[in-house]
Every structure is written in C-alpha cells, then in structure tokens.
Design an enzyme around this catalytic site. Structure first.
Site, PDB file in Angstrom:
ATOM      1  CD  GLN A 190      -2.247   1.529   2.803  1.00  0.00           C
ATOM      2  OE1 GLN A 190      -1.745   2.438   3.457  1.00  0.00           O
ATOM      3  NE2 GLN A 190      -3.185   0.740   3.312  1.00  0.00           N
ATOM      4  CG  HIS A 203       1.378   7.194   2.971  1.00  0.00           C
ATOM      5  ND1 HIS A 203       2.386   7.410   3.881  1.00  0.00           N
ATOM      6  CD2 HIS A 203       0.449   6.441   3.602  1.00  0.00           C
ATOM      7  CE1 HIS A 203       2.084   6.815   5.026  1.00  0.00           C
ATOM      8  NE2 HIS A 203       0.919   6.210   4.881  1.00  0.00           N
ATOM      9  CD  GLU A 210      -3.483   5.924   4.838  1.00  0.00           C
ATOM     10  OE1 GLU A 210      -2.399   5.308   4.818  1.00  0.00           O
ATOM     11  OE2 GLU A 210      -4.124   6.134   5.873  1.00  0.00           O
ATOM     12  CD  GLU A 251      -4.704   1.813   6.504  1.00  0.00           C
ATOM     13  OE1 GLU A 251      -4.425   0.750   5.943  1.00  0.00           O
ATOM     14  OE2 GLU A 251      -4.056   2.871   6.341  1.00  0.00           O
ATOM     15  CD  GLN A 285      -2.393   1.849   9.160  1.00  0.00           C
ATOM     16  OE1 GLN A 285      -1.754   2.262   8.215  1.00  0.00           O
ATOM     17  NE2 GLN A 285      -3.255   2.614   9.806  1.00  0.00           N
ATOM     18  CG  ASP A 318       2.788   3.490   8.556  1.00  0.00           C
ATOM     19  OD1 ASP A 318       3.494   3.185   9.510  1.00  0.00           O
ATOM     20  OD2 ASP A 318       1.557   3.524   8.602  1.00  0.00           O
ATOM     21  CB  SER A 367      -0.145   0.088   6.479  1.00  0.00           C
ATOM     22  OG  SER A 367       0.636   0.344   7.616  1.00  0.00           O
TER      23      SER A 367
END
Lengths: 157, 563
Positions: free
Chosen positions: B146, B148, B175, B226, B301, B340, B367
């Site tokens: 995933q 950002h 995200e 999330e 998460q 992250d 994440s």
C-alpha cells in the site's frame, strides 16, 4: 440493454431466503463472479445490469450501488463457513443497518461515543432500532453498551 | 571526564553517523516505556462459568474495564478457551513455526487465548521464529503493498499523478490525507481518478476524522477505510472519543454500505497519550488486536504506525513491532503491517526495520509506502519513499522476495502521470470544479514533488471542495466525468470498483482487487504455506518482472542495458 426485459420472473420476493441458498465458499466465492444470479441491489437490479451503458443512460442512481441485506447475509454465511464467526456477526448487524438512512447511522455512531448519551438516550436508540428497523442485533449491541457505560461511568451526566 | 577530553578520530566518525540522531531511552516500566516485558503485565489465566468468562488474566469480571469485557464477550471463543489456555506457551510457539502444523491448526488454538497468553507465546520467540510464523499465518497467500499519495500543498493534480505512478508500480491500495482538511473531497477524487490510470482495480482511501471518512466512503468517493483507531487502555480509548462498542457499530456501518474497512492500532500509542497503566506496549496492543477481532472487523493496520518512535527508542522495540503484526495474523486478521511513518535517520536501520515484514510477506508489507518525496508526505514521512523505489526493487530481486512492486520504464511512467492529470482535468471540468491548466499537466508529468508544480488557487479549490459536499457529488459522477472526457477504460474500472460494494466480496478478510478486477482474499487465496517448496513464492511472469531494474546489462554485450 435488452436484458432488462428478462428481469421480472426472477424478482418474486420471498421465494428463496439467504439461509436457503446452498452456499460453499470454495465453490461460490467471490459471489460476483461465481453466483451473480444471487446478487440484487436494494433497488431490485441485478448486478449485471449495472453497466456503463446504464450509467450513461442515467439508469443507475447512487442507491443502486449499495449492498442489499440479503447479500450481507449470504456473505455472513461464507464468513461463518470460513471459520470467522465475528466477521459473520458484523455482516448480520450490517444487514440490519442497510435500512437506516446515512444520517441516522452517523448519529447513532456519535451517540455511542463516551459521555455522549445518557442511559435513557441509548435505551431509546435501541428501542427505535428494534421497533422501526427490526434491527435486533444492533439494538442488543447498543443495550450492551449502555450497561457497560453505566458500570464504567462513561455515560453523559 | 572534562569537556576538553581528547576524543578519538573513530569516536568523531561514529558521532557523525545518522543513527546517532535517533532517540534511545532506558526502559521505565512504571509508565509503560517497555516494549514487551513488563513486571506489571498480568499473568495469563481464564475462568469460565455457565458459558461466560468470569475471570480474565487474573482479573475478576466485576473489575473488568471495557476492553476486558469486550474481549471476554466477543473476541475469545468461550468453548475453546480453557483447553487452549492449558497448552504451555512454548508449545503454542512450536506449533506456530512447525510447518507440519497448518494455519488452521494454529487458529483452532489462538481463538481461545487471552491477551496475556498471546504475549507469553511471542515472548518465547526470537525475530527469526516470528518471521517463520508470520510466513504461515499471513491470511492472504499473495502478499501486496500500500502507498501514501499526499501533497504538502494538497495539490490534487500531484496526488492524481503520483497515484497513477504508484498504481502502475504495483501498489494495490492507496491512501491519502490532507494538510488542510477542507481540501479532502478534491484530493480524494484525484486519488481515485489517478489510481485507475495505472492498473485497474486499485482501492483508495482518505484518512480523516471517523465520521467524515465514513461520509466520503458512503458517497463512493473513496473505496475503503483504514483510519478507525482503537487503543489499549480505557482512558486513552475515551480520549480518542470512542469505545469498543462505538467502533463495532462503525464497523457494521461500513459493511452496511458494502465498504471494506480495517481498524488501526499500534504499540506506543498509550504511553504517548500518557495513560499506559504501567503495562508493556505489546500487552496493550494485543488488547487492541482482540478488540478488532471481537468487533468482527476483517483486518487491522498495526506495527506501531504513527507512534513508531516510541517502541523504536526502547530495547527490543522493533521485535515487539514484528510481534504485533504476527499476533494480528495469528488471530486471523488481515494485517497492513506498518513500515509507514519514518522513525530513523539511519538507512541501515530503516532497512532492518522493514525486513521482518518484507521477508515473510504480509497482506500489505507497508501500510503507507510514500509515493512522494519525504517533504510531501502528510503522514509525517514514511520509512520508505519515492526515492527508495529502485532500492526496493533491487531488494526484491536480490532476495527473490515479493514486496509487491516492479520497475517501470520512465516512458511508461510519464505516460500514466500525464494521463492521470488529463483525466482529472476532464473530471474537474465535468463537475464544474476549478480548471486544471495545460501548464500544470506538463509540470506534473515530469515532477518529483509539489515544489515542481505551479501553485493552485487555494481559495477557489476550497470553495469547490465544499461544493462537492453540498451538491452531493458521488463516485458515479466521477465515472460519468471520466467517460465524458474520453477516458472510457478508467470509467469502466472505477465503475467496477464501485460495483464491488453491491456484491460485498471485498468485505472478506484481506480482500484486494487484481488488475484483472478479480477479488483475491483469504477466502479464495488462503495462505497454504506448509514448509519448503510450498506457499507463495514469486515465479513465472512475476519473477521475470522482478528481475528488471533501471540498469541491468546484457549478458551477451556488457555495453548494452536491457532495463
């Protein structure tokens, strides 16, 4: 577009309930690909009617892109058979919430926040969920919250 | 020692190393500054009477706080608990790493374990054993990643282009979040449009306050959620303005609209918020994991997330972070495993922190891998960012480990960045939003970050963002806008994403959409690892793709690059 003519014979309500459908996660999941005939929108459309052509013709409204309570109950059975009882229970609560308008869902969520409601207010919400929406599982969750909030002193004063 | 004491050249060299800019502190169990081994953590134990748990980890039911009660009544399988709790912790750890014990065998035990027992199990394991266990316990067979996509100026054009590039590079979820929250509708639209320009079926979310996040999801402007935070002590949970019951209700609210969601938690949040009740970070995190399980949420998460500096500062903190990912997987939750928020100045330490998730594979290794340079990351930076793409691809190739990404030649990247920006231009025009100019599109095609872009008229954008909410714009309007602007393939794939909420297939554990728009979840892509030669291993076309890098020379002609 011609397919739309064929809908009527299949939409007789109450013929097959989600609990009567023979369902096997290994064979039938994902439902959209394997068992599309089981899927209807809350507005009564088949999933294969949600085409680009229909969108452009203005025949698909936002309400058509929602999940039906029957579908959530089918998915609950798949979750249960996959060994996930809590997930299944969540889907069953969700099936009840499909009947509530967005604003009411958001407002009940806000009422469940700590110190947001009195015990009576939570009890009233539970009663409304049950009487107006037959949402017995959600009502039970709210009543349980009311009891715990009272014991832990996080009701509104 | 006096201040004028002579220092060695070596000490001077070491003092200059980036790792010495990181913060390290001693343990202080009384306030919870301890990773996973506090003398104040409870002893495991359970007592059942008439089908009800009446004692949990040494605490009688009358003294349960709201987390204890929620976990006892909703997370732990009352029928399985006494038998499971009777198994010595070290035997359960053996079960976890023994390839002859299946994932299902482990789940039959873990469904009955209390928080203190889960802690006791992982305390017997070192990081290599935890990685072996994670390899088996990850819910989805195929790992994913995933990203950002954010902008220091909340520039929607940038977010669309970076989303398109990230999507083409292989991320299956994207995200975003905001500097100025009021920008959210425009940036969320940009993310969704850009995501479909790379490969079809990439799911998007916008991290906002819970109620607002749900509203954007209900409108179909985002595809999943999330940022639904849970915490490990009652006071901190209340400070977050929620309870396990409000969060469980919220989970059902998302499912009632057919929207995928996961909770978020992580070690260190309680001590950071000043109320850890003297418990170890991991013990409190296990309570969060079990609240998630009890709420019937498909995934979590975790991996410290935005508090990574806290476990990162104490002994065995990064081991505890791996342990929390493992425990989420051990109780059959999807795990988007952190990696992250940035936590170290040291490149060596950044890599060491991510290997425990990258090597065994998780449902989402990061994440939030930042698809932008650090300065544009509005989640306070990420452990890995756009400048690490080539390093990541080399690590995958060196170790033959699938971290979900691939090298993409520049021409293809420029094409999708440009296409995403043009598509957003068309959608904005269709929706009557402030224009996107040709100059902006040209700039974003070649840009690295927001500093390379012409500034937008922020006041006009914010007015337009409000109008998106006031007019009730939905995902369907974006589909129509894409089609009207001539981006019919993107319109089709966005409609396919929206149509997913009718079937609910994406609500199941660890569900993603493949680029072929097929649903892949723990139901139809169950992790079947059973020792050497089994489980997911990158092979065939995927392995060939992983072999490609920016600079690879021809075996026949060392002067020629094969890319």
């Amino acid at each position: 577009m011609q397919r739309r003519c064929n809908v009527t014979p299949l939409t007789v309500p109450g013929v097959t309930t989600p609990s009567q459908v023979d369902l096997d996660p290994g064979r039938d999941y994902p439902l959209a690909a394997r068992r599309p005939e089981l899927l209807k929108t809350p507005t009564g459309k088949r999933i294969d009617e949600l085409t680009m052509e229909a969108v452009l013709a203005g025949e698909v409204a936002p309400e058509d892109l929602r999940i039906a309570p029957e579908t959530l109950r089918l998915q609950a059975r798949i979750a249960e058979q996959s060994g996930r009882p809590q997930l299944a229970q969540n889907f069953r609560r969700a099936a009840e919430l499909t009947a509530l308008p967005d604003e009411l869902v958001l407002s009940i969520y806000n009422s469940l926040r700590p110190r947001a409601s009195t015990k009576q207010q939570l009890t009233d919400i539970a009663d409304e969920l049950e009487s107006a929406y037959s949402a017995t599982l959600c009502a039970a969750l709210v009543r349980e919250a009311a009891d715990v909030y009272e014991r832990r002193n996080i009701l509104a004063s | 020692m006096t201040t004028s004491a002579r220092r060695s050249k070596r000490t001077e060299a070491l003092e200059q190393r980036p790792v010495n800019l990181d913060g390290f502190v001693e343990e202080w169990p009384e306030v919870g500054m301890v990773a996973m081994d506090s003398p104040y953590d409870p002893e495991p134990g359970v007592r059942v009477e008439d089908g009800v748990i009446v004692e949990l980890d040494g605490k009688p039911r009358a003294e349960f706080d709201f987390l204890d009660q929620f976990i006892a009544d909703h997370a732990i399988d009352v029928d399985a608990t006494e038998q499971a709790m009777a198994i010595p912790a070290v035997d359960i750890a053996h079960l976890l790493i023994d390839p002859r014990a299946t994932r299902r065998d482990v789940l039959a035990v873990t469904r009955g374990l209390t928080p203190a027992k889960l802690l006791e199990v992982v305390k017997t394991m070192n990081v290599v054993e935890m990685m072996m266990a994670l390899q088996k316990m990850r819910a989805r067979r195929t790992p994913a990643n995933q990203a950002h996509a954010t902008s220091a100026r909340d520039n929607p054009v940038q977010v669309a282009a970076d989303a398109a590039e990230a999507s083409l590079r292989g991320f299956r979820e994207l995200e975003t979040t905001l500097g100025v929250v009021r920008y959210a509708p425009l940036v969320a639209i940009a993310l969704q449009v850009g995501a479909q320009a790379g490969t079809p079926g990439v799911l998007t979310q916008c991290a906002l306050e819970e109620a607002t996040e749900l509203e954007l999801g209900m409108r179909g402007i985002t595809a999943y959620a999330e940022t639904i935070s849970v915490y490990g002590t009652e006071p901190v949970f209340c400070d977050g303005d929620d309870t396990p019951w409000s969060k469980a209700f919220l989970a059902s609210a998302y499912a009632s609209r057919g929207i995928k969601m996961r909770f978020t938690s992580g070690t260190g949040s309680e001590v950071q918020m000043g109320n850890a009740e003297g418990k170890s970070m991991l013990y409190l995190e296990i309570r969060c994991i079990l609240v998630t399980k009890g709420a019937g949420v498909q995934g979590l998460q975790n991996g410290s997330i935005s508090c990574i500096g806290v476990p990162g500062a104490v002994p065995a903190g990064i081991r505890a972070v791996l342990a929390e990912n493992l425990i989420a997987s051990m109780v059959d939750l999807e795990c988007a495993s952190g990696n992250d928020q940035s936590f170290s100045h040291s490149d060596m330490r950044r890599v060491a922190r991510l290997l425990p998730q990258l090597l065994p594979g998780t449902d989402f290794v990061c994440s939030g891998y930042s698809s932008t340079p650090n300065y544009d990351n509005m989640f306070a930076g990420s452990n890995v960012d756009a400048e690490d793409y080539d390093d990541w691809n080399v690590l995958q190739r060196d170790l033959q480990v699938d971290g979900g990404l691939r090298h993409v030649p520049e021409a293809e990247l420029l094409a999708v960045r440009n296409r995403a920006a043009r598509a957003l231009q068309g959608v904005f025009a269709h929706l009557g939003l402030p224009p996107i100019t040709g100059r902006e599109i040209e700039a974003v095609t070649y840009a690295h970050g927001s500093k390379d872009l012409p500034p937008r008229d922020v006041l006009e954008d914010l007015k337009a963002a409000q109008s998106v909410l006031d007019r009730g714009v939905t995902g369907l309007d974006i589909v129509k806008g894409l089609d009207a602007a001539g981006f019919t393939d993107m319109a089709h794939s966005l409609l396919a994403v929206l149509r997913q909420r009718v079937s609910g297939d994406l609500l199941h554990t660890s569900a993603i959409l493949t680029p072929e728009l097929e649903t892949l979840s723990a139901v139809n892509d169950t992790n079947d690892y059973a020792g050497p030669g089994t489980g997911y291993r990158p092979s065939g076309a995927r392995w060939e793709e992983m072999k490609r890098l920016r600079h690879v020379v021809s075996a026949q002609n060392p002067e020629r690059e094969v890319g």
